[in-house]
Scaffold this motif. Sequence first.
Motif, PDB file in Angstrom:
ATOM      1  N   TYR A 152      13.372 -30.551  15.474  1.00  0.00           N
ATOM      2  CA  TYR A 152      14.582 -31.364  15.413  1.00  0.00           C
ATOM      3  C   TYR A 152      14.545 -32.393  14.285  1.00  0.00           C
ATOM      4  CZ  TYR A 152      11.846 -34.789  18.033  1.00  0.00           C
ATOM      5  OH  TYR A 152      10.879 -35.657  18.439  1.00  0.00           O
ATOM      6  N   LEU A 153      13.366 -32.640  13.690  1.00  0.00           N
ATOM      7  CA  LEU A 153      13.278 -33.580  12.568  1.00  0.00           C
ATOM      8  C   LEU A 153      13.221 -32.880  11.215  1.00  0.00           C
ATOM      9  CD1 LEU A 153      10.783 -36.263  13.901  1.00  0.00           C
ATOM     10  CD2 LEU A 153      13.229 -36.466  13.628  1.00  0.00           C
ATOM     11  N   GLN A 154      13.063 -31.577  11.194  1.00  0.00           N
ATOM     12  CA  GLN A 154      12.978 -30.858   9.937  1.00  0.00           C
ATOM     13  C   GLN A 154      14.360 -30.737   9.314  1.00  0.00           C
ATOM     14  OE1 GLN A 154      11.056 -27.181  10.802  1.00  0.00           O
ATOM     15  NE2 GLN A 154       9.046 -28.103  11.007  1.00  0.00           N
ATOM     16  N   THR A 155      14.399 -30.805   8.003  1.00  0.00           N
ATOM     17  CA  THR A 155      15.652 -30.658   7.283  1.00  0.00           C
ATOM     18  C   THR A 155      15.665 -29.309   6.588  1.00  0.00           C
ATOM     19  OG1 THR A 155      14.728 -31.738   5.329  1.00  0.00           O
ATOM     20  CG2 THR A 155      15.904 -33.133   6.889  1.00  0.00           C
ATOM     21  N   ARG A 156      16.831 -28.746   6.462  1.00  0.00           N
ATOM     22  CA  ARG A 156      16.920 -27.474   5.772  1.00  0.00           C
ATOM     23  C   ARG A 156      17.035 -27.731   4.276  1.00  0.00           C
ATOM     24  NH1 ARG A 156      22.943 -26.546   8.069  1.00  0.00           N
ATOM     25  NH2 ARG A 156      23.859 -27.983   6.616  1.00  0.00           N
ATOM     26  N   ALA A 197      18.326 -27.933   0.470  1.00  0.00           N
ATOM     27  CA  ALA A 197      19.644 -28.286  -0.033  1.00  0.00           C
ATOM     28  C   ALA A 197      20.359 -27.046  -0.566  1.00  0.00           C
ATOM     29  CB  ALA A 197      19.531 -29.325  -1.134  1.00  0.00           C
ATOM     30  N   THR A 198      21.640 -26.925  -0.243  1.00  0.00           N
ATOM     31  CA  THR A 198      22.462 -25.825  -0.723  1.00  0.00           C
ATOM     32  C   THR A 198      23.179 -26.282  -1.988  1.00  0.00           C
ATOM     33  OG1 THR A 198      22.838 -25.242   1.570  1.00  0.00           O
ATOM     34  CG2 THR A 198      24.257 -24.204  -0.046  1.00  0.00           C
TER      35      THR A 198
END
Length: 132
Positions: A67-71, A73-74
Amino acid sequence: MAATKTPANPAKTCNYVAQDQIWKCHVSSELESAKAWPSKWGFLTTSYTELLQEMKKEDGKLELPAYLQTRPATPPGTYTQVAPSPAVPQTTQGLIGWRSTVPGLELERFGRVHRGKGSFLKKMGWPHDACD
């Protein structure tokens, strides 16, 4: 109304057994707190240099929960399309609102603005002087 008489010597009315029991309870709660402190708050004693050394041992990577991981950048080009603008009008009169006349470039994307026909004060039955 009769006044209560206070004893001349408060030590004579002292209950030593009760005071001893209170003292024992305080001491036992202090000992229990001292035993539980390292498991609850022991992380506060770790110094910053120790944390850095531990991170270097682990190759400097920390695993975050899902839940703290970020995907990643697009790039904006994948979800944003910019259409060409219509031709610029030749007169200054035509510049006013020239982009909003094109169907794809309207300012009101969600329909026209609707305003209420009534007054809040009238609905509530309040006099017009109620609000300044």
